[in-house]
Write an enzyme that holds these catalytic residues in place. Structure first.
Site, PDB file in Angstrom:
ATOM      1  N   LYS A  14       0.829  -1.209   0.000  1.00 28.71           N
ATOM      2  CA  LYS A  14       0.000   0.000   0.000  1.00 28.71           C
ATOM      3  C   LYS A  14       0.864   1.260   0.000  1.00 28.71           C
ATOM      4  O   LYS A  14       0.554   2.225  -0.687  1.00 28.71           O
ATOM      5  CB  LYS A  14      -0.961  -0.011   1.200  1.00 28.71           C
ATOM      6  N   ARG A  91     -10.599  -0.534   8.204  1.00 27.13           N
ATOM      7  CA  ARG A  91     -10.069  -1.850   8.521  1.00 27.13           C
ATOM      8  C   ARG A  91     -11.143  -2.751   9.124  1.00 27.13           C
ATOM      9  O   ARG A  91     -10.907  -3.930   9.354  1.00 27.13           O
ATOM     10  CB  ARG A  91      -8.971  -1.725   9.585  1.00 27.13           C
ATOM     11  N   ARG A 125      11.147  -5.463   5.188  1.00 26.52           N
ATOM     12  CA  ARG A 125      11.004  -4.058   4.801  1.00 26.52           C
ATOM     13  C   ARG A 125      11.611  -3.078   5.802  1.00 26.52           C
ATOM     14  O   ARG A 125      11.649  -3.317   6.996  1.00 26.52           O
ATOM     15  CB  ARG A 125       9.540  -3.708   4.541  1.00 26.52           C
ATOM     16  N   ARG A 160      10.402  -2.244  11.616  1.00 28.89           N
ATOM     17  CA  ARG A 160       9.388  -1.609  12.430  1.00 28.89           C
ATOM     18  C   ARG A 160       9.122  -2.549  13.597  1.00 28.89           C
ATOM     19  O   ARG A 160       9.172  -3.759  13.421  1.00 28.89           O
ATOM     20  CB  ARG A 160       8.117  -1.515  11.575  1.00 28.89           C
ATOM     21  N   ARG A 171      -1.565  -9.990  12.482  1.00 32.24           N
ATOM     22  CA  ARG A 171      -2.100  -8.952  11.589  1.00 32.24           C
ATOM     23  C   ARG A 171      -2.749  -9.563  10.349  1.00 32.24           C
ATOM     24  O   ARG A 171      -3.758  -9.077   9.852  1.00 32.24           O
ATOM     25  CB  ARG A 171      -0.990  -7.981  11.192  1.00 32.24           C
TER      26      ARG A 171
HETATM   27  P1  ADP Z   1       0.175  -2.923   8.260  1.00 31.58           P
HETATM   28  O1  ADP Z   1      -0.713  -2.578   7.100  1.00 31.58           O
HETATM   29  O2  ADP Z   1       1.522  -3.350   7.839  1.00 31.58           O
HETATM   30  O3  ADP Z   1      -0.427  -3.849   9.269  1.00 31.58           O
HETATM   31  P2  ADP Z   1      -0.249  -0.214   9.341  1.00 31.58           P
HETATM   32  O4  ADP Z   1       0.858   0.752   9.401  1.00 31.58           O
HETATM   33  O5  ADP Z   1      -1.345   0.049   8.399  1.00 31.58           O
HETATM   34  O6  ADP Z   1       0.467  -1.611   9.081  1.00 31.58           O
HETATM   35  O7  ADP Z   1      -0.888  -0.402  10.805  1.00 31.58           O
HETATM   36  C1  ADP Z   1      -0.108  -0.691  11.940  1.00 31.58           C
HETATM   37  C2  ADP Z   1      -0.990  -0.915  13.148  1.00 31.58           C
HETATM   38  O8  ADP Z   1      -1.743   0.292  13.425  1.00 31.58           O
HETATM   39  C3  ADP Z   1      -2.053  -1.992  12.988  1.00 31.58           C
HETATM   40  O9  ADP Z   1      -1.565  -3.265  13.313  1.00 31.58           O
HETATM   41  C4  ADP Z   1      -3.129  -1.510  13.992  1.00 31.58           C
HETATM   42  O10 ADP Z   1      -2.760  -1.818  15.311  1.00 31.58           O
HETATM   43  C5  ADP Z   1      -3.061  -0.005  13.848  1.00 31.58           C
HETATM   44  N1  ADP Z   1      -4.038   0.504  12.830  1.00 31.58           N
HETATM   45  C6  ADP Z   1      -3.742   1.106  11.642  1.00 31.58           C
HETATM   46  N2  ADP Z   1      -4.857   1.441  10.954  1.00 31.58           N
HETATM   47  C7  ADP Z   1      -5.899   1.032  11.735  1.00 31.58           C
HETATM   48  C8  ADP Z   1      -7.326   1.073  11.586  1.00 31.58           C
HETATM   49  N3  ADP Z   1      -7.922   1.604  10.490  1.00 31.58           N
HETATM   50  N4  ADP Z   1      -8.087   0.561  12.594  1.00 31.58           N
HETATM   51  C9  ADP Z   1      -7.524   0.027  13.690  1.00 31.58           C
HETATM   52  N5  ADP Z   1      -6.198  -0.060  13.887  1.00 31.58           N
HETATM   53  C10 ADP Z   1      -5.381   0.434  12.928  1.00 31.58           C
END
Ligand code: ADP
Ligand code: ZN
Length: 212
Positions: A14, A91, A125, A160, A171
């Site tokens: 993404k 999400r 990454r 990260r 996840r």
């Molecule tokens: P990835 O897509 O690699 O899992 P992100 O950077 O999108 O990583 O998200 C990292 C963390 O942030 C997620 O595991 C979650 O805990 C939180 N998070 C991000 N976006 C949301 C969302 N829309 N709703 C709930 N938690 C979120």
């Protein structure tokens, strides 16, 4: 003015696809809930402190927290003027419904990638601390070891904190549980565009997906 949702499992690319969108739509505002949450974590804001325990385990931050955060962001002038790419939101089905009450989006780009590639992408990454350029230990190292291609800053492989195997599995499961209802919600509206993103698209292909 485009309003786009980028959708796909963690590691689908993404962030990389957002950068490709910015190449063809330079004004569009990139909104990543993960990035906003991580900034808040780093700054130890009340929001960051609330989110930390969920993020550390690879669980979702509660809907009301994330929805408020996005509501605030979408109110800003830059977004109203230039449109947005949402990366990491919605999400959950509740988040999709909430977003639908805030604004109507043009389409959802669903990035499709095989699971074993996803795992390597995530565990490998890292990014440049200065300019944010994304690299991967397995697929995309900088041309000169330790030097950012984009800005010349010195970089090293640094994961990260939630990019470890255990959190990753969590996840991916969280994604699988939530993805279908969200996709159904948008499929019914005829808004989903599927893109195979195992390889980077050409600029031409990106434009075709975005209908520009
Ligand atoms: P990835 O897509 O690699 O899992 P992100 O950077 O999108 O990583 O998200 C990292 C963390 O942030 C997620 O595991 C979650 O805990 C939180 N998070 C991000 N976006 C949301 C969302 N829309 N709703 C709930 N938690 C979120
Ligand atoms: Zn850089």
């Amino acid at each position: 003015m485009k309003k786009i949702i980028l959708f796909g499992p963690p590691g689908a690319g993404k962030g990389t696809f957002s950068a490709q969108i910015r190449d063809v739509l330079p004004e569009i505002i990139h909104i990543s809930t993960g990035d906003i949450l991580r900034e808040n974590l780093k700054g130890e804001t009340p929001l960051g402190l609330k989110a930390k325990k969920y993020m550390d385990k690879g669980e979702l931050v509660p809907d009301d927290v994330v929805i408020d955060m996005i509501k605030d962001r979408l109110k800003k002038k830059d977004v109203k003027k230039h449109g947005f790419v949402l990366d990491g939101f919605p999400r959950t089905y509740t988040q999709a419904e909430a977003l639908n009450n805030i604004t109507k989006i043009d389409y959802v780009v669903l990035l499709k990638v095989d699971e074993d590639i996803i795992i390597k992408r995530i565990l490998g990454r890292y990014s440049c601390p200065d300019c944010g350029e994304i690299y991967n230990k397995y697929f995309m190292k900088p041309k000169i070891e330790g030097v950012c291609d984009e800005c010349g800053a010195s970089i090293k492989f640094e994961q990260r904190s939630d990019d470890n195997e255990e959190t990753l599995r969590n996840r991916l499961n969280v994604y699988k549980e939530n993805a279908n209802p969200i996709l159904e919600f948008y499929r019914k509206k005829g808004k989903v565009k599927e893109v195979n993103y195992e390889n980077k698209l050409t600029e031409q292909e990106v434009k075709k997906v975005l209908e520009i």
